[in-house]
Design a protein around this motif. Structure first.
Motif, PDB file in Angstrom:
ATOM      1  N   GLU A  17       0.746  -1.335  -0.012  1.00 46.43           N
ATOM      2  CA  GLU A  17      -0.060  -0.072  -0.152  1.00 46.43           C
ATOM      3  C   GLU A  17       0.686   1.298   0.009  1.00 46.43           C
ATOM      4  O   GLU A  17       0.273   2.292   0.054  1.00 46.43           O
ATOM      5  CB  GLU A  17      -0.981  -0.032   1.189  1.00 46.43           C
ATOM      6  CG  GLU A  17      -2.220  -1.028   1.161  1.00 46.43           C
ATOM      7  CD  GLU A  17      -2.797  -1.484   2.470  1.00 46.43           C
ATOM      8  OE1 GLU A  17      -2.765  -0.392   3.292  1.00 46.43           O
ATOM      9  OE2 GLU A  17      -3.475  -2.187   2.441  1.00 46.43           O
ATOM     10  N   ASN A  18       2.139   1.187   0.189  1.00 44.99           N
ATOM     11  CA  ASN A  18       3.034   2.164   0.198  1.00 44.99           C
ATOM     12  C   ASN A  18       4.108   2.243  -0.565  1.00 44.99           C
ATOM     13  O   ASN A  18       4.960   2.615  -0.574  1.00 44.99           O
ATOM     14  CB  ASN A  18       3.606   2.421   1.653  1.00 44.99           C
ATOM     15  CG  ASN A  18       2.165   2.926   2.602  1.00 44.99           C
ATOM     16  OD1 ASN A  18       2.101   3.929   2.644  1.00 44.99           O
ATOM     17  ND2 ASN A  18       1.691   1.922   3.187  1.00 44.99           N
ATOM     18  N   LEU A  19       4.096   1.725  -1.899  1.00 45.34           N
ATOM     19  CA  LEU A  19       5.133   1.261  -2.684  1.00 45.34           C
ATOM     20  C   LEU A  19       5.610   2.583  -3.542  1.00 45.34           C
ATOM     21  O   LEU A  19       6.820   2.946  -3.901  1.00 45.34           O
ATOM     22  CB  LEU A  19       4.717   0.546  -3.965  1.00 45.34           C
ATOM     23  CG  LEU A  19       4.719  -1.193  -3.484  1.00 45.34           C
ATOM     24  CD1 LEU A  19       4.053  -1.754  -4.787  1.00 45.34           C
ATOM     25  CD2 LEU A  19       5.676  -1.540  -2.888  1.00 45.34           C
ATOM     26  N   ILE A  55      10.654  -5.300  -1.144  1.00 45.34           N
ATOM     27  CA  ILE A  55      10.254  -4.068  -1.579  1.00 45.34           C
ATOM     28  C   ILE A  55      10.450  -3.951  -3.250  1.00 45.34           C
ATOM     29  O   ILE A  55       9.619  -3.538  -3.945  1.00 45.34           O
ATOM     30  CB  ILE A  55      10.698  -3.029  -0.779  1.00 45.34           C
ATOM     31  CG1 ILE A  55      10.137  -3.176   0.637  1.00 45.34           C
ATOM     32  CG2 ILE A  55      10.322  -1.541  -1.441  1.00 45.34           C
ATOM     33  CD1 ILE A  55      10.981  -2.135   1.850  1.00 45.34           C
ATOM     34  N   ARG A  56      11.818  -4.245  -3.546  1.00 47.04           N
ATOM     35  CA  ARG A  56      12.106  -4.091  -4.639  1.00 47.04           C
ATOM     36  C   ARG A  56      11.523  -4.909  -6.092  1.00 47.04           C
ATOM     37  O   ARG A  56      11.001  -4.542  -6.829  1.00 47.04           O
ATOM     38  CB  ARG A  56      13.621  -4.239  -4.806  1.00 47.04           C
ATOM     39  CG  ARG A  56      14.248  -4.065  -6.379  1.00 47.04           C
ATOM     40  CD  ARG A  56      15.705  -4.356  -6.542  1.00 47.04           C
ATOM     41  NE  ARG A  56      16.649  -3.713  -5.256  1.00 47.04           N
ATOM     42  CZ  ARG A  56      16.989  -4.306  -4.417  1.00 47.04           C
ATOM     43  NH1 ARG A  56      17.009  -5.710  -4.267  1.00 47.04           N
ATOM     44  NH2 ARG A  56      17.830  -3.726  -3.698  1.00 47.04           N
ATOM     45  N   SER A  81       8.787   3.773  -9.382  1.00 52.18           N
ATOM     46  CA  SER A  81       9.244   2.447  -8.841  1.00 52.18           C
ATOM     47  C   SER A  81      10.492   2.791  -7.856  1.00 52.18           C
ATOM     48  O   SER A  81      11.192   1.835  -7.501  1.00 52.18           O
ATOM     49  CB  SER A  81       9.625   1.461 -10.033  1.00 52.18           C
ATOM     50  OG  SER A  81       8.506   1.077 -10.869  1.00 52.18           O
ATOM     51  N   GLY A  82      10.746   4.092  -7.789  1.00 53.03           N
ATOM     52  CA  GLY A  82      11.794   4.527  -6.735  1.00 53.03           C
ATOM     53  C   GLY A  82      12.994   4.700  -7.328  1.00 53.03           C
ATOM     54  O   GLY A  82      14.081   4.857  -6.608  1.00 53.03           O
ATOM     55  N   TYR A  83      13.381   4.739  -8.517  1.00 53.31           N
ATOM     56  CA  TYR A  83      14.511   4.753  -9.394  1.00 53.31           C
ATOM     57  C   TYR A  83      14.953   6.140  -9.693  1.00 53.31           C
ATOM     58  O   TYR A  83      13.760   6.920 -10.256  1.00 53.31           O
ATOM     59  CB  TYR A  83      14.695   3.878 -10.467  1.00 53.31           C
ATOM     60  CG  TYR A  83      14.589   2.377 -10.180  1.00 53.31           C
ATOM     61  CD1 TYR A  83      15.964   1.809  -9.740  1.00 53.31           C
ATOM     62  CD2 TYR A  83      13.490   1.632 -10.019  1.00 53.31           C
ATOM     63  CE1 TYR A  83      15.816   0.433  -9.549  1.00 53.31           C
ATOM     64  CE2 TYR A  83      13.664   0.398  -9.538  1.00 53.31           C
ATOM     65  CZ  TYR A  83      14.911  -0.292  -9.168  1.00 53.31           C
ATOM     66  OH  TYR A  83      14.762  -1.564  -8.821  1.00 53.31           O
ATOM     67  N   ASP A  84      16.088   6.625  -9.791  1.00 51.83           N
ATOM     68  CA  ASP A  84      16.394   8.006 -10.249  1.00 51.83           C
ATOM     69  C   ASP A  84      16.367   8.274 -11.552  1.00 51.83           C
ATOM     70  O   ASP A  84      16.322   9.235 -12.072  1.00 51.83           O
ATOM     71  CB  ASP A  84      17.661   8.429  -9.402  1.00 51.83           C
ATOM     72  CG  ASP A  84      17.636   8.608  -8.113  1.00 51.83           C
ATOM     73  OD1 ASP A  84      16.337   8.888  -7.325  1.00 51.83           O
ATOM     74  OD2 ASP A  84      18.585   8.504  -7.441  1.00 51.83           O
ATOM     75  N   VAL A 273      -4.956  -0.269  -7.984  1.00 54.11           N
ATOM     76  CA  VAL A 273      -4.861  -0.335  -6.631  1.00 54.11           C
ATOM     77  C   VAL A 273      -3.967  -1.507  -6.042  1.00 54.11           C
ATOM     78  O   VAL A 273      -3.397  -2.376  -6.843  1.00 54.11           O
ATOM     79  CB  VAL A 273      -6.494  -0.757  -6.226  1.00 54.11           C
ATOM     80  CG1 VAL A 273      -7.297   0.243  -6.454  1.00 54.11           C
ATOM     81  CG2 VAL A 273      -6.652  -2.134  -6.604  1.00 54.11           C
ATOM     82  N   PRO A 274      -3.517  -1.301  -4.642  1.00 54.55           N
ATOM     83  CA  PRO A 274      -2.535  -2.404  -4.336  1.00 54.55           C
ATOM     84  C   PRO A 274      -3.280  -3.638  -4.282  1.00 54.55           C
ATOM     85  O   PRO A 274      -4.374  -3.627  -4.228  1.00 54.55           O
ATOM     86  CB  PRO A 274      -2.344  -1.938  -2.953  1.00 54.55           C
ATOM     87  CG  PRO A 274      -2.657  -0.425  -2.859  1.00 54.55           C
ATOM     88  CD  PRO A 274      -3.713  -0.256  -3.530  1.00 54.55           C
TER      89      PRO A 274
END
Length: 290
Positions: A17-19, A55-56, A81-84, A273-274
């Motif tokens: 729920e917090n990706l 998480i990844r 997805s958290g990548y720069d 949605v998650p």
């Protein structure tokens, strides 16, 4: 032990729920009442991988769905997805899936993903077998006209059929907002030989579709009684709900199955949605047992 296990299921739900957020390891530790040192070791034991790897992989699974079924730009998926950078995302994606994001978009390969995701699937399945409480209701389902694309073959190839159906559906203007989404589920993928597996991807239409439409057939869900379970969560655990209908609820009821397969209605969709928030209504066609 059950309470301890349930805490890690809550950890999984919190992560899903917090990706899009910077995940707070301290809060994850609170779910399990463990120090960071013990939390990391226990996560590895429960999930089969370190929590950072979990998480990844969950982020990359969502990315794979976005690449396959949505029109989002690769760079936007990378940032979510958290990548720069696109390059960092592409390297991580290829390391896990064996294909670059662009290659996966053109020809998705879900078999590789399922292998990496198996520890999470196993945890979910174990949790549902031991804790699920299903509420079954009886309804009169109305006759419903469908446009269907038939998937025939291994279950892990189903993604290609879904992608093709989404493309057709978009071209017809049959958005999930104005056309309900159903699956006709003929077989259990666990017990059915892969080459004999059958599964239809469908949406509602007001009138039968022209027979010349490529790979689309007209089908009808007949009117009649159905036993219904509302399933909340990942498709990883939907089999447990189906098993409950067939082998527990039906055995203790006054009903028998009708001559029509079990079917699902998809109320909402991952990755919008998650996975823990996916809603699927499961319908078992029934009749009075005479």
């Amino acid at each position: 032990m059950a309470e301890y296990r349930d805490r890690f299921v809550q950890v999984l739900h919190y992560i899903e729920e917090n990706l899009n957020s910077e995940l707070d390891i301290d809060k994850l530790c609170q779910y399990t009442n463990l120090s960071k040192y013990h939390f990391h070791r226990q996560c590895s034991a429960f999930f089969g991988m370190p929590v950072i790897a979990l998480i990844r992989r969950l982020r990359l699974k969502r990315a794979a769905y976005q690449l396959t079924y949505r029109d989002k730009k690769v760079v936007d998926i990378a940032l979510e997805s958290g990548y720069d950078s696109h390059e960092a995302f592409a390297r991580a994606f290829k390391k896990l899936f064996g294909k670059s994001p662009s290659e996966f978009r053109r020809a998705p390969d879900w078999e590789v993903w399922h292998k990496h995701y198996e520890p999470v699937t196993a945890l979910r399945s174990h949790f549902m077998r031991n804790t699920a409480k299903y509420e079954v209701t009886i309804i009169e389902f109305p006759k419903t006209q469908l446009a269907a694309m038939e998937h025939r073959g291994p279950a892990h190839h189903l993604g290609a059929t879904i992608k093709q159906f989404i493309q057709w559906r978009k071209a017809q203007g049959l958005s999930p907002r104005n056309s309900r989404t159903f699956n006709l589920v003929y077989d259990d993928p666990v017990t059915t030989p892969p080459d004999q597996y059958r599964f239809d991807v469908c949406c509602t239409v007001q009138y039968p579709i022209d027979a010349s439409e490529r790979n689309i057939v007209n089908k009808v869900i007949p009117a009649g009684k159905c036993a219904v379970i509302r399933h909340l969560g990942s498709d990883d655990t939907i089999g447990a709900a189906v098993q409950h209908l067939y082998f527990h609820w039906l055995d203790h009821s006054t009903f028998a199955v009708r001559d029509f397969p079990i079917f699902f209605e998809r109320i909402n969709f991952f990755p919008e949605v998650p996975e823990s928030k996916i809603i699927t209504d499961i319908f078992l066609p029934i009749e009075e047992n005479i």
